[in-house]
Design a protein around this motif. Structure first.
Motif, PDB file in Angstrom:
ATOM      1  N   THR A 117      -5.491  -1.462   6.036  1.00 60.24           N
ATOM      2  CA  THR A 117      -5.957  -1.372   4.651  1.00 60.24           C
ATOM      3  C   THR A 117      -7.086  -0.359   4.516  1.00 60.24           C
ATOM      4  N   GLN A 139       2.091   1.181  -1.997  1.00 57.51           N
ATOM      5  CA  GLN A 139       3.348   1.115  -1.239  1.00 57.51           C
ATOM      6  C   GLN A 139       3.110   1.349   0.246  1.00 57.51           C
ATOM      7  N   VAL A 161       1.380  -1.977   1.671  1.00 56.83           N
ATOM      8  CA  VAL A 161       2.297  -3.115   1.833  1.00 56.83           C
ATOM      9  C   VAL A 161       3.399  -2.793   2.832  1.00 56.83           C
ATOM     10  N   PHE A 218       3.360  -5.491   5.788  1.00 55.57           N
ATOM     11  CA  PHE A 218       4.324  -6.577   5.670  1.00 55.57           C
ATOM     12  C   PHE A 218       4.943  -7.027   6.995  1.00 55.57           C
ATOM     13  N   PHE A 239      -1.971  -9.839   3.189  1.00 55.22           N
ATOM     14  CA  PHE A 239      -0.997  -8.980   2.506  1.00 55.22           C
ATOM     15  C   PHE A 239      -1.495  -8.607   1.108  1.00 55.22           C
ATOM     16  N   PHE A 240      -1.961  -9.598   0.351  1.00 56.44           N
ATOM     17  CA  PHE A 240      -2.431  -9.328  -1.011  1.00 56.44           C
ATOM     18  C   PHE A 240      -3.836  -8.723  -1.029  1.00 56.44           C
ATOM     19  N   ILE A 254      -3.361  -4.964  -1.194  1.00 54.23           N
ATOM     20  CA  ILE A 254      -3.104  -4.458  -2.552  1.00 54.23           C
ATOM     21  C   ILE A 254      -4.406  -4.478  -3.359  1.00 54.23           C
ATOM     22  N   CYS A 277      -6.215  -9.963  -6.582  1.00 47.67           N
ATOM     23  CA  CYS A 277      -5.258  -8.865  -6.715  1.00 47.67           C
ATOM     24  C   CYS A 277      -4.734  -8.770  -8.144  1.00 47.67           C
ATOM     25  N   THR A 307       8.485  -5.637  -5.201  1.00 50.46           N
ATOM     26  CA  THR A 307       8.146  -5.533  -3.780  1.00 50.46           C
ATOM     27  C   THR A 307       7.161  -6.626  -3.374  1.00 50.46           C
ATOM     28  N   ALA A 308       6.118  -6.822  -4.195  1.00 51.57           N
ATOM     29  CA  ALA A 308       5.131  -7.857  -3.890  1.00 51.57           C
ATOM     30  C   ALA A 308       5.753  -9.247  -3.961  1.00 51.57           C
ATOM     31  N   GLY A 313       7.883  -9.979  -0.924  1.00 50.77           N
ATOM     32  CA  GLY A 313       6.987 -10.185   0.214  1.00 50.77           C
ATOM     33  C   GLY A 313       6.384 -11.567   0.207  1.00 50.77           C
TER      34      GLY A 313
END
Length: 514
Positions: free
Chosen positions: A284, A315, A318, A322, A360-361, A364, A420, A444-445, A448
């Motif tokens: 990240t 993009q 993630v 992911f 993961f979030f 973002i 997020c 996509t989110a 996931g």
């Protein structure tokens, strides 16, 4: 920075390229540190190693004294470069470096003033170690101005997207930051020698960064300081400082609450799982440090470049996160069993599954937060952080009472998702062109999140493998169809074709040579 330059910086391959260099700049030295740490502990002994780790943590506190000016400076430089105001940008850089160097001098002086009292009356260390500890700490405090100046110069290199050159300098010096102490203790077995080696690394980094900055910004040679330019930066920097102060509260509050509500022993189950998934933050950070200055440069004059950069950054984050988050969720018990044993794994498995969703979030969310900072709305990030603390603490308490230590992981993952959503909504409200981009990101989110939710129940290895395979295929198919632009899909197809042709030619060449 011209329009073609902005277009180049917003392409997916450029984001990946710069993020790759930033990840290499972080992962390379860490790998060396893992190898060097055991013999260094043996050579120094546990007492001096403990003092060294405490001393090194002091470096992180020096950042408090920049009042958010370093990050605000990056944004201001990027904006001026984009508008062709090179001379003013150079003046701002020089002024910012002098101001941050002065702040570092004051901060280091304050820290040095308290060293003697801290060592002799605060730390519980052997009497024969106290003198060398004091001298070592003083050396470390003397490097505070260099830490601050280096942060300012990193901001300049970020604004110019010179990540490849910066990391080519950063990697060998960062490696010496770990290897140097091991070498020096072979001839001078003292913390003073170790700190002198670390100080030399800081000096080398300052010289290297300075050379890069002069190379990419020749107008620095003729620049003169103008401290009036810093006034508007302190307003933005003040809000960023508030966010920075809230960050450790949000990051470490859960551990203190677990120890208070449950027990200190139970905290280990949470922190052990957290330490595993927290390593993914390198991905990240690598992407957001690339995206932030580019968005700051483009948002005012080039909406298409800004939205493309926003979409590509998310993009990229993630897409890279992911598989690690999904595998961490599906096989958390196996990972923890191999690392810390089956007893720990039994208590920490569900925690790691939930934290994987949160990470993961969080990726973002970091891009969305960087966008708000980039367009000059650091106040919204700061206000949101304060509101988070007010909501998160009661939520954490309730979840701990309902679900025990697992509740802390539920609360952390819930906070990441809510963070997020709110930051993306704020971004759309302030920059309406993001709405269309976000519509392409939602599928996509969603897939996931859905796949990782399927990983929450404990399942057999075969079921976990099936969920993992189906989840990865489904995720990247959605990312391909809904996330990438046609030009990016064409580029990816051409890259695969070129790699296939090159591979076949390389396999055919030895036979023809024979």
């Amino acid at each position: 920075m011209t329009s073609p330059d902005l277009t180049r910086l917003t392409r997916m391959q450029t984001v990946l390229f710069n993020a790759g260099w930033n990840m290499l700049g972080r992962i390379g030295p860490v790998a060396v540190a893992l190898l060097v740490t055991p013999p260094l502990i043996t050579r120094l002994g546990l007492a001096r190693w403990g003092v060294l780790t405490i001393a090194l943590s002091l470096i992180g506190t020096f950042g408090i004294f920049d009042f958010g000016l370093g990050r605000a400076l990056t944004r201001a430089i990027a904006e001026r470069i984009a508008e062709g105001r090179e001379k003013e940008s150079a003046t701002l850089v020089l002024t910012g470096m002098l101001a941050l160097g002065l702040f570092g001098l004051v901060g280091g002086g304050i820290a040095a003033f308290g060293v003697h009292l801290w060592v002799y009356h605060g730390l519980k260390i052997a009497a024969d170690l106290r003198h060398q500890t004091v001298v070592a700490m003083w050396i470390l405090c003397a490097t505070a101005p260099l830490v601050m100046i280096n942060a300012a110069m990193w901001g300049v290199m970020s604004a110019y997207q010179a990540f490849r050159t910066a990391n080519l300098i950063n990697i060998p010096i960062s490696i010496m930051y770990y290897l140097g102490p091991l070498l020096i203790v072979q001839v001078w077995n003292s913390l003073v020698g170790v700190m002198l080696m670390l100080a030399l690394c800081r000096v080398a980094m300052t010289v290297g960064y300075g050379w890069v900055c002069l190379r990419i910004m020749p107008t620095l040679f003729t620049a003169r300081p103008a401290f009036s330019l810093l006034r508007p930066l302190f307003r933005i920097g003040g809000w960023m400082t508030l966010s920075n102060l809230m960050f450790p509260i949000l990051s470490y509050m859960d551990r203190f609450m677990i120890a208070t509500v449950l027990s200190a022993a139970v905290t280990g189950y949470y922190t052990t799982a957290f330490d595993v998934v927290a390593r993914l933050s390198m991905i990240t950070m690598a992407v957001t440090s690339t995206a932030y200055p580019a968005m700051a440069a483009s948002w005012r004059n080039d909406t298409s470049a800004t939205t493309a950069l926003y979409r590509n950054s998310i993009q990229t984050v993630v897409g890279l996160l992911f598989p690690f988050c999904l595998l961490g969720a599906l096989f958390s018990h196996d990972i923890l069993s191999l690392w810390v044993g089956s007893d720990f794994a039994r208590h920490s498995t569900l925690i790691m599954k939930c934290l994987s969703i949160g990470v993961f979030f969080f990726g973002i969310d970091a891009v969305a937060a960087g966008f708000l900072d980039g367009i000059g709305r650091a106040d919204l990030n700061a206000i949101l952080s304060v509101m988070e603390v007010m909501i998160y603490i009661p939520l954490l308490l309730v979840f701990l009472h309902w679900f025990g230590v697992n509740g802390a992981a539920f609360a952390w993952a819930s906070r990441s998702i809510m963070d997020c959503v709110v930051r993306i909504a704020l971004g759309i409200r302030l920059y309406q062109w993001l709405a269309q981009v976000v519509r392409h990101l939602v599928p996509t989110a969603a897939i996931g999140l859905g796949t990782m939710l399927l990983a929450l129940p404990q399942t057999g290895h075969l079921t976990s493998c099936l969920i993992g395979a189906a989840g990865l295929i489904g995720f990247y198919m959605v990312l391909w169809m809904h996330g990438l632009a046609e030009s990016e899909r064409a580029y990816a197809r051409n890259a695969v074709v070129r790699a296939w042709i090159t591979g076949r030619q390389s396999m055919r060449w030895p036979r023809s040579a024979g």
